[in-house]
Design an enzyme around this catalytic site. Structure first.
Site, PDB file in Angstrom:
ATOM      1  N   GLU A 215       0.860  -1.187   0.000  1.00  0.00           N
ATOM      2  CA  GLU A 215       0.000   0.000   0.000  1.00  0.00           C
ATOM      3  C   GLU A 215       0.895   1.236   0.000  1.00  0.00           C
ATOM      4  OE1 GLU A 215      -3.684   1.948   2.588  1.00  0.00           O
ATOM      5  OE2 GLU A 215      -2.444   0.361   3.451  1.00  0.00           O
ATOM      6  N   ALA A 226      -2.265   8.196   6.846  1.00  0.00           N
ATOM      7  CA  ALA A 226      -1.203   7.948   7.815  1.00  0.00           C
ATOM      8  C   ALA A 226       0.126   7.606   7.154  1.00  0.00           C
ATOM      9  CB  ALA A 226      -1.614   6.807   8.751  1.00  0.00           C
ATOM     10  N   HIS A 304      -9.937   0.361   0.930  1.00  0.00           N
ATOM     11  CA  HIS A 304     -10.823   0.954   1.956  1.00  0.00           C
ATOM     12  C   HIS A 304     -11.697   2.095   1.413  1.00  0.00           C
ATOM     13  CE1 HIS A 304      -7.385   3.649   2.344  1.00  0.00           C
ATOM     14  NE2 HIS A 304      -6.703   2.844   3.139  1.00  0.00           N
ATOM     15  N   ASN A 307     -12.510   5.988   2.464  1.00  0.00           N
ATOM     16  CA  ASN A 307     -11.372   6.516   3.224  1.00  0.00           C
ATOM     17  C   ASN A 307     -10.217   6.847   2.287  1.00  0.00           C
ATOM     18  OD1 ASN A 307     -11.892   6.177   6.358  1.00  0.00           O
ATOM     19  ND2 ASN A 307     -12.797   4.407   5.330  1.00  0.00           N
ATOM     20  N   ASP A 341     -15.294  -1.278  11.208  1.00  0.00           N
ATOM     21  CA  ASP A 341     -14.882  -1.309  12.615  1.00  0.00           C
ATOM     22  C   ASP A 341     -15.691  -0.375  13.489  1.00  0.00           C
ATOM     23  OD1 ASP A 341     -13.930   1.084  11.642  1.00  0.00           O
ATOM     24  OD2 ASP A 341     -11.918   0.891  12.481  1.00  0.00           O
ATOM     25  N   HIS A 344     -14.147   3.840  11.014  1.00  0.00           N
ATOM     26  CA  HIS A 344     -13.738   4.329   9.696  1.00  0.00           C
ATOM     27  C   HIS A 344     -14.910   4.658   8.775  1.00  0.00           C
ATOM     28  CE1 HIS A 344      -9.666   3.018  10.702  1.00  0.00           C
ATOM     29  NE2 HIS A 344      -9.249   3.669   9.628  1.00  0.00           N
ATOM     30  N   ASP A 366      -7.626  -3.726   8.060  1.00  0.00           N
ATOM     31  CA  ASP A 366      -6.626  -2.654   8.044  1.00  0.00           C
ATOM     32  C   ASP A 366      -6.000  -2.526   9.425  1.00  0.00           C
ATOM     33  OD1 ASP A 366      -5.054  -0.710   6.881  1.00  0.00           O
ATOM     34  OD2 ASP A 366      -6.495   0.904   7.149  1.00  0.00           O
ATOM     35  N   LEU A 400      -6.814   9.259  11.258  1.00  0.00           N
ATOM     36  CA  LEU A 400      -6.972   7.832  11.541  1.00  0.00           C
ATOM     37  C   LEU A 400      -5.802   7.053  10.973  1.00  0.00           C
ATOM     38  CD1 LEU A 400     -10.786   7.248  10.874  1.00  0.00           C
ATOM     39  CD2 LEU A 400      -9.613   7.299  13.073  1.00  0.00           C
ATOM     40  N   GLY A 402      -5.361   3.276  10.516  1.00  0.00           N
ATOM     41  CA  GLY A 402      -5.716   1.863  10.559  1.00  0.00           C
ATOM     42  C   GLY A 402      -6.682   1.559  11.681  1.00  0.00           C
TER      43      GLY A 402
END
Length: 481
Positions: A215, A226, A304, A307, A341, A344, A366, A400, A402
């Site tokens: 990634e 991040a 994702h 995001n 989760d 996210h 993630d 954020l 992960g």
């Protein structure tokens, strides 16, 4: 002939009193296993005159294909993006611990890192005497000119001997913490990560490794999330050579996430897809047209969804628009990852995506190295991460970083948030990722001939036991009694 005789003599295991997820339905049938594969009981009885050598009562539980996590950055204090002498032992620890989450296969994920984390950057090496001038010269075939490296850094790294290295232009960096160049890379003593994460079958030692998910670093600065900005890269004139110069050999690689709006990305997508590597679109400011062109070149996944990408807009929905695009190649199926989760992605967004394209939804964790640990500071590649309750942030920010939710928690939250069927929730963590990777004949299914990788779940979808190749590899404490 001998192999066939051995198979006939191999013991047959019959799982009874269970509901099997097969053909997108929960069926009250028994599951028959031999030699690590699921077998057809009718053929066993009518062709071989065989019955089960052992029966196991499942107590009315659900038997679903083992979960497959295609995006997991580490866990239990292990950071896959940290170059150490023994990366393999860290991967093995995570592989063992995620068995309790129902995960039987996974793709260890590396976030944006400097090249020497991925592979050895020294080529040869050819050595020259360290000069006494202010800088030492390092040659790279990816430049038309030589590159100057500050002598203090070279002296410390090579103790008077200068390695000739092969690096793309974007691989050079100077540490912001060391303005004199003392932290300049590469290091002669680096421990590369990728060669230490081979594809590996699962078993009692842990979940199987399907290949690495890379990634970054070929992603958008604006949507880097991040990922450390200092290590982001773009494609140079010879784009795929930049990929190889950054990652090294791609033998162990299964997925690459990149931003499709980067120049020369289409060339890279075509080449990766031709090598059988799944290309995922993410950390991107691409509009819908750029995303569609990427899919036409071979991209099949979205990293994702929602995001680290442009938000949905009615005039240009961006990458999100791929879920309902009518400009995809005939027969091309787009998959997309969702981090369910509870942090996210808002439940309403989960419902929108699920209802727009239910059979492309792939649940991913993630998960970061803080998975399974408590509050405090942890790492994610080159970044420091702070965990507060159920949320992980880049330390000192509200970005954020992960998730810390295990896969079985994501499955349960997805089911509750979307109101979908139990069957579809389970397939989002098993069949869909297997289809994404082209493994649906062996993984993510309980059809005859498939690997006997499955998870035993109670009615609330809590994991009771995990099997790989028909062998019990994890069992909940209460299930042992």
């Amino acid at each position: 002939m001998r192999g066939g005789q051995d198979e006939v003599r191999a013991p047959v295991l019959q799982f009874t009193n269970c509901r099997i997820l097969r053909g997108r339905a929960l069926l009250r049938e028994d599951l028959w296993v031999r030699e690590g594969r699921i077998v057809d009981p009718e053929k066993l009885f009518f062709e071989e005159r065989r019955v089960a050598d052992e029966q196991r009562d499942c107590g009315g539980c659900i038997l679903a294909p083992g979960f497959i996590d295609v995006q997991i950055n580490g866990g239990f204090g292990v950071d896959f993006s940290q170059a150490t002498e023994d990366v393999g032992s860290g991967v093995a620890l995570v592989a063992r611990r995620i068995l309790s989450h129902g995960v039987t296969s996974f793709c260890p994920t590396l976030v944006t890192s400097p090249p020497e984390v991925y592979h050895k950057v020294l080529a040869g090496p050819m050595w020259g005497r360290c000069c006494s001038s202010v800088t030492c010269r390092l040659w790279s075939p990816y430049f038309s000119s030589h590159q100057a490296w500050p002598r203090p850094a070279v002296r410390r790294l090579c103790a008077g001997r200068v390695p000739h290295v092969r690096l793309p232009a974007s691989a050079q960096r100077r540490s912001s913490a060391s303005p004199d160049g003392s932290a300049l890379l590469p290091s002669c003593a680096s421990h590369e990560v990728l060669p230490q994460i081979p594809v590996k079958s699962g078993g009692p030692h842990g979940a199987g490794v399907l290949g690495v998910h890379l990634e970054g670093p070929f992603i958008s600065r604006e949507k880097r999330g991040a990922h450390p900005e200092a290590h982001l890269r773009s494609f140079e004139a010879n784009a795929f050579h930049d990929v190889l110069a950054t990652y090294g050999p791609l033998d162990n690689v299964r997925i690459v996430t990149l931003a499709p709006e980067l120049g020369r990305s289409r060339e890279v997508i075509r080449t990766l897809a031709a090598r059988g590597i799944c290309v995922s679109l993410g950390h991107s400011v691409a509009d819908l047209q750029a995303a569609e062109e990427a899919v036409q070149c071979g991209a099949t996944f979205i990293t994702h969804l929602f995001n680290a990408m442009l938000p949905f807009h009615h005039r240009d929905p961006g990458i999100v628009g791929l879920l309902t695009s009518d400009r995809l190649p005939p027969g091309r199926h787009i998959f997309y990852g969702m981090i369910a989760d509870g942090t996210h992605t808002n439940p309403a967004a989960l419902r929108i995506a699920h209802r727009a394209h239910p059979h492309g939804l792939v649940l991913v964790t993630d998960a970061v190295p803080a998975l399974g640990l408590g509050n405090g500071r942890h790492t994610l590649g080159q970044q420091e991460v702070e965990v507060d309750g159920l949320t992980a942030y880049v330390a000192g920010t509200k970005t954020l970083s992960g998730s810390i939710a295990p896969m079985d928690v994501c499955v349960r939250h997805f089911l509750q948030a979307t109101g979908c069927s139990v069957e579809l929730a389970l397939e989002a963590a098993s069949l869909h990722p297997a289809q994404l990777l082209g493994l649906e004949k062996r993984k993510g299914t309980l059809d005859f001939g498939a690997d006997a990788d499955f998870v035993v779940l109670d009615d609330s979808l809590h994991v009771r036991a995990t099997y790989i190749s028909g062998e019990l590899v994890w069992q909940a404490e209460e299930a042992r009694q």
